[in-house]
Design a protein around this motif. Structure first.
Motif, mmCIF file in Angstrom:
data_model
loop_
_atom_site.group_PDB
_atom_site.id
_atom_site.type_symbol
_atom_site.label_atom_id
_atom_site.label_comp_id
_atom_site.label_asym_id
_atom_site.label_seq_id
_atom_site.Cartn_x
_atom_site.Cartn_y
_atom_site.Cartn_z
ATOM 1 N N GLY A 136 13.106 -10.334 58.542
ATOM 2 C CA GLY A 136 12.839 -11.746 58.292
ATOM 3 C C GLY A 136 12.278 -12.038 56.915
ATOM 4 N N LEU A 137 11.906 -11.001 56.167
ATOM 5 C CA LEU A 137 11.350 -11.197 54.828
ATOM 6 C C LEU A 137 12.450 -11.083 53.785
ATOM 7 C CD1 LEU A 137 8.007 -9.167 54.915
ATOM 8 C CD2 LEU A 137 8.324 -11.637 55.181
ATOM 9 N N LYS A 138 12.453 -12.001 52.824
ATOM 10 C CA LYS A 138 13.375 -11.938 51.696
ATOM 11 C C LYS A 138 12.696 -11.153 50.578
ATOM 12 C CE LYS A 138 15.446 -15.642 50.389
ATOM 13 N NZ LYS A 138 15.646 -17.035 49.921
ATOM 14 N N VAL A 139 13.303 -10.043 50.201
ATOM 15 C CA VAL A 139 12.706 -9.137 49.216
ATOM 16 C C VAL A 139 13.678 -8.925 48.067
ATOM 17 C CG1 VAL A 139 11.779 -6.822 48.819
ATOM 18 C CG2 VAL A 139 11.373 -7.968 51.009
ATOM 19 N N ILE A 140 13.148 -8.916 46.847
ATOM 20 C CA ILE A 140 13.983 -8.600 45.697
ATOM 21 C C ILE A 140 13.464 -7.341 45.014
ATOM 22 C CG2 ILE A 140 12.660 -10.143 44.168
ATOM 23 C CD1 ILE A 140 15.331 -10.561 42.609
ATOM 24 N N ASP A 141 14.384 -6.455 44.677
ATOM 25 C CA ASP A 141 14.088 -5.220 43.957
ATOM 26 C C ASP A 141 14.560 -5.421 42.519
ATOM 27 O OD1 ASP A 141 13.697 -2.665 43.032
ATOM 28 O OD2 ASP A 141 15.163 -1.706 44.356
ATOM 29 N N VAL A 142 13.616 -5.647 41.613
ATOM 30 C CA VAL A 142 13.937 -5.939 40.209
ATOM 31 C C VAL A 142 13.996 -4.628 39.423
ATOM 32 C CG1 VAL A 142 13.225 -7.158 38.122
ATOM 33 C CG2 VAL A 142 12.829 -8.195 40.373
ATOM 34 N N GLY A 143 15.156 -4.338 38.847
ATOM 35 C CA GLY A 143 15.355 -3.066 38.176
ATOM 36 C C GLY A 143 15.664 -1.994 39.199
ATOM 37 N N CYS A 144 16.656 -2.262 40.041
ATOM 38 C CA CYS A 144 16.916 -1.438 41.227
ATOM 39 C C CYS A 144 17.566 -0.106 40.917
ATOM 40 C CB CYS A 144 17.784 -2.204 42.216
ATOM 41 S SG CYS A 144 19.441 -2.601 41.580
ATOM 42 N N GLY A 145 18.134 0.049 39.705
ATOM 43 C CA GLY A 145 18.826 1.292 39.398
ATOM 44 C C GLY A 145 19.983 1.521 40.357
ATOM 45 N N GLY A 146 20.029 2.723 40.935
ATOM 46 C CA GLY A 146 21.105 3.052 41.864
ATOM 47 C C GLY A 146 20.833 2.658 43.299
ATOM 48 N N GLY A 147 19.689 1.984 43.550
ATOM 49 C CA GLY A 147 19.390 1.495 44.897
ATOM 50 C C GLY A 147 18.575 2.428 45.761
ATOM 51 N N ILE A 148 17.882 3.406 45.161
ATOM 52 C CA ILE A 148 17.137 4.369 45.983
ATOM 53 C C ILE A 148 15.933 3.737 46.676
ATOM 54 C CG2 ILE A 148 17.897 6.304 44.570
ATOM 55 C CD1 ILE A 148 15.129 6.419 43.336
ATOM 56 N N LEU A 149 15.458 2.587 46.184
ATOM 57 C CA LEU A 149 14.402 1.848 46.883
ATOM 58 C C LEU A 149 14.996 0.733 47.739
ATOM 59 C CD1 LEU A 149 11.231 1.391 47.127
ATOM 60 C CD2 LEU A 149 11.589 -0.440 45.459
ATOM 61 N N SER A 150 16.036 0.099 47.248
ATOM 62 C CA SER A 150 16.647 -1.031 47.958
ATOM 63 C C SER A 150 17.126 -0.636 49.347
ATOM 64 C CB SER A 150 17.821 -1.591 47.149
ATOM 65 O OG SER A 150 17.440 -1.898 45.834
ATOM 66 N N GLU A 151 17.745 0.529 49.450
ATOM 67 C CA GLU A 151 18.305 0.938 50.736
ATOM 68 C C GLU A 151 17.243 1.127 51.818
ATOM 69 O OE1 GLU A 151 21.209 3.999 50.750
ATOM 70 O OE2 GLU A 151 22.458 3.054 49.201
ATOM 71 N N PRO A 152 16.163 1.859 51.580
ATOM 72 C CA PRO A 152 15.149 1.964 52.632
ATOM 73 C C PRO A 152 14.477 0.635 52.967
ATOM 74 C CG PRO A 152 14.453 3.125 50.640
ATOM 75 C CD PRO A 152 15.888 2.786 50.468
ATOM 76 N N LEU A 153 14.376 -0.269 51.982
ATOM 77 C CA LEU A 153 13.827 -1.596 52.273
ATOM 78 C C LEU A 153 14.741 -2.330 53.245
ATOM 79 C CD1 LEU A 153 12.646 -2.788 48.723
ATOM 80 C CD2 LEU A 153 11.196 -2.100 50.638
ATOM 81 N N ALA A 154 16.047 -2.210 53.055
ATOM 82 C CA ALA A 154 17.007 -2.838 53.968
ATOM 83 C C ALA A 154 16.923 -2.210 55.350
ATOM 84 C CB ALA A 154 18.418 -2.712 53.405
ATOM 85 N N ARG A 155 16.724 -0.896 55.403
ATOM 86 C CA ARG A 155 16.609 -0.224 56.700
ATOM 87 C C ARG A 155 15.342 -0.648 57.446
ATOM 88 N NH1 ARG A 155 18.464 4.287 53.435
ATOM 89 N NH2 ARG A 155 20.687 4.641 53.879
ATOM 90 N N MET A 156 14.342 -1.109 56.703
ATOM 91 C CA MET A 156 13.118 -1.615 57.334
ATOM 92 C C MET A 156 13.279 -3.067 57.780
ATOM 93 S SD MET A 156 9.784 0.043 55.463
ATOM 94 C CE MET A 156 10.307 0.154 53.759
ATOM 95 N N GLY A 157 14.473 -3.619 57.622
ATOM 96 C CA GLY A 157 14.761 -4.946 58.148
ATOM 97 C C GLY A 157 14.720 -6.067 57.137
ATOM 98 N N ALA A 158 14.339 -5.797 55.891
ATOM 99 C CA ALA A 158 14.250 -6.854 54.892
ATOM 100 C C ALA A 158 15.636 -7.344 54.486
ATOM 101 C CB ALA A 158 13.499 -6.354 53.661
ATOM 102 N N THR A 159 15.720 -8.605 54.118
ATOM 103 C CA THR A 159 16.923 -9.151 53.505
ATOM 104 C C THR A 159 16.782 -8.901 52.013
ATOM 105 O OG1 THR A 159 17.120 -10.874 55.200
ATOM 106 C CG2 THR A 159 18.308 -11.221 53.134
ATOM 107 N N VAL A 160 17.539 -7.943 51.500
ATOM 108 C CA VAL A 160 17.304 -7.418 50.156
ATOM 109 C C VAL A 160 18.301 -7.946 49.136
ATOM 110 C CG1 VAL A 160 17.117 -5.330 48.741
ATOM 111 C CG2 VAL A 160 16.299 -5.314 51.113
ATOM 112 N N THR A 161 17.745 -8.435 48.028
ATOM 113 C CA THR A 161 18.519 -8.711 46.824
ATOM 114 C C THR A 161 18.063 -7.703 45.783
ATOM 115 O OG1 THR A 161 18.720 -11.080 47.281
ATOM 116 C CG2 THR A 161 19.019 -10.383 45.003
ATOM 117 N N ALA A 162 18.999 -7.037 45.136
ATOM 118 C CA ALA A 162 18.644 -6.007 44.157
ATOM 119 C C ALA A 162 19.367 -6.286 42.852
ATOM 120 C CB ALA A 162 19.015 -4.625 44.692
ATOM 121 N N ILE A 163 18.611 -6.294 41.753
ATOM 122 C CA ILE A 163 19.214 -6.624 40.455
ATOM 123 C C ILE A 163 18.914 -5.536 39.431
ATOM 124 C CG2 ILE A 163 19.036 -9.089 40.916
ATOM 125 C CD1 ILE A 163 16.709 -9.206 38.909
#
Length: 334
Positions: A136-163
């Protein structure tokens, strides 16, 4: 393990800033004397100097500064550093190689996620033991690189935008995320934080790890992060302290001796101290509430959270509720 930042320290940081022609003058912190370097690092550095010695740290570094704006307004210029973009574009294909140039981030990632999960669950009153505590939380990963942080955030249920400003990074991250149904929903965009501010995008939590030391203007960057957060939203930033100990370990050892990172990955003069980070975030209407350090155990090969913020550290802050929203979005109440 987690260090609460007292109000008295935040007041002291704010009062320590002097105004010069409308610009925030970030004070130069006192630096550890050369004697603070461990003897073994002196020995290793002298050995390394016979082949390719690391650059000497400047005597009086001062991080880039930018004009302050009341209420954490959107910055008018980009904090993008073209040289840094090119540097990371050259090694973009290795993001998911756990033994490649990004090996330190892969090793540190569980500890970074532990801090993020703990602080966000506590602030947003979520169950940290839930399988999807950030649902239910909207989270943005600023400077996401290859997504090594974005993916686990998505697995924790966050709605992730990564740039990320590197197009190769976004392509690699998108391909990797598409292979797993739990991460395929991540919105990857090749853009900058400043561009999203112009689009009036806002998020419950803004996360930017190991990025601020690579931007052209840290203060402008902090203001962009603040502008992306809803009022009462969370902000998490991690970086490397500008200390002699950090120079010895994060640059001399990691880049020139152990060769964990490509040489020149970090410039000591661009590193940011915890005091400077707290002050810049404060000026951007983000109040730093907690800090923790990351320490590496060479015997176990693992990272852990610590009160030692002399090298790697991470900060959690909250955007002031009185900060005007750029799109009239309702403030997030934890």
């Amino acid at each position: 393990m987690l260090r609460r930042v007292p109000r008295s320290l935040r007041r002291a940081l704010v009062s320590s800033a002097s105004t010069y022609h409308g610009r925030a003058q970030i004070p130069n912190p006192s630096h550890s004397p050369p004697q603070a370097l461990l003897p073994q690092w002196r020995r290793y550095a002298s050995i390394a100097s016979s082949s390719s010695a690391p650059p000497q740290p400047p005597p009086h570094p001062s991080p880039p500064r930018g004009p302050s704006r009341p209420g954490g307004g959107a910055p008018s210029v980009s904090s993008l550093n073209p040289a840094e973009v090119a540097k990371f574009a050259a090694i973009a294909e290795t993001w998911w190689d756990s033994n490649g140039p990004f090996k330190p981030l892969h090793l540190m990632n569980p500890t970074r996620l532990s801090f993020i999960r703990s602080t966000l669950c506590r602030y947003f009153r979520r169950d940290p033991y839930s399988s999807k505590p950030l649902k239910g939380l909207k989270v943005i990963d600023v400077g996401c690189g290859g997504g090594i942080l974005s993916e686990p955030l998505a697995r924790m249920g966050a709605t992730v935008t990564a740039i990320d400003a590197v197009d190769k990074n976004i392509k690699i991250a998108s391909i990797h995320a598409a292979s797993d149904p739990t991460t395929a929903s991540i919105e990857y965009c090749c853009t900058t934080a400043e561009e999203l501010v112009k689009e009036k995008r806002m998020f419950d939590a803004v996360i930017s790890l190991e990025v601020i030391e690579h931007v052209a203007n840290p203060l402008e960057f902090c203001e962009s992060l603040s502008a992306l957060a809803v009022p009462n939203g969370a902000t998490v930033v991690s970086t490397i302290n500008r200390s002699m100990r950090a120079y010895a370990t994060a640059i001399v050892a990691a880049e020139y001796i152990l060769r964990w990172l490509p040489k020149g990955t970090h410039e000591w003069s661009k590193l940011v101290t915890p005091e400077e980070l707290a002050l810049m975030l404060q000026k951007a209407s983000v109040s730093v509430e907690e800090m923790a350090g990351f320490v590496y155990n060479p015997l176990s090969g693992e990272w852990s959270l610590s009160d030692d913020i002399s090298v790697n550290y991470i900060a959690f802050g909250v955007k002031k509720s009185g900060t005007p929203s750029t799109d009239g979005a309702e403030a997030r109440l934890p």
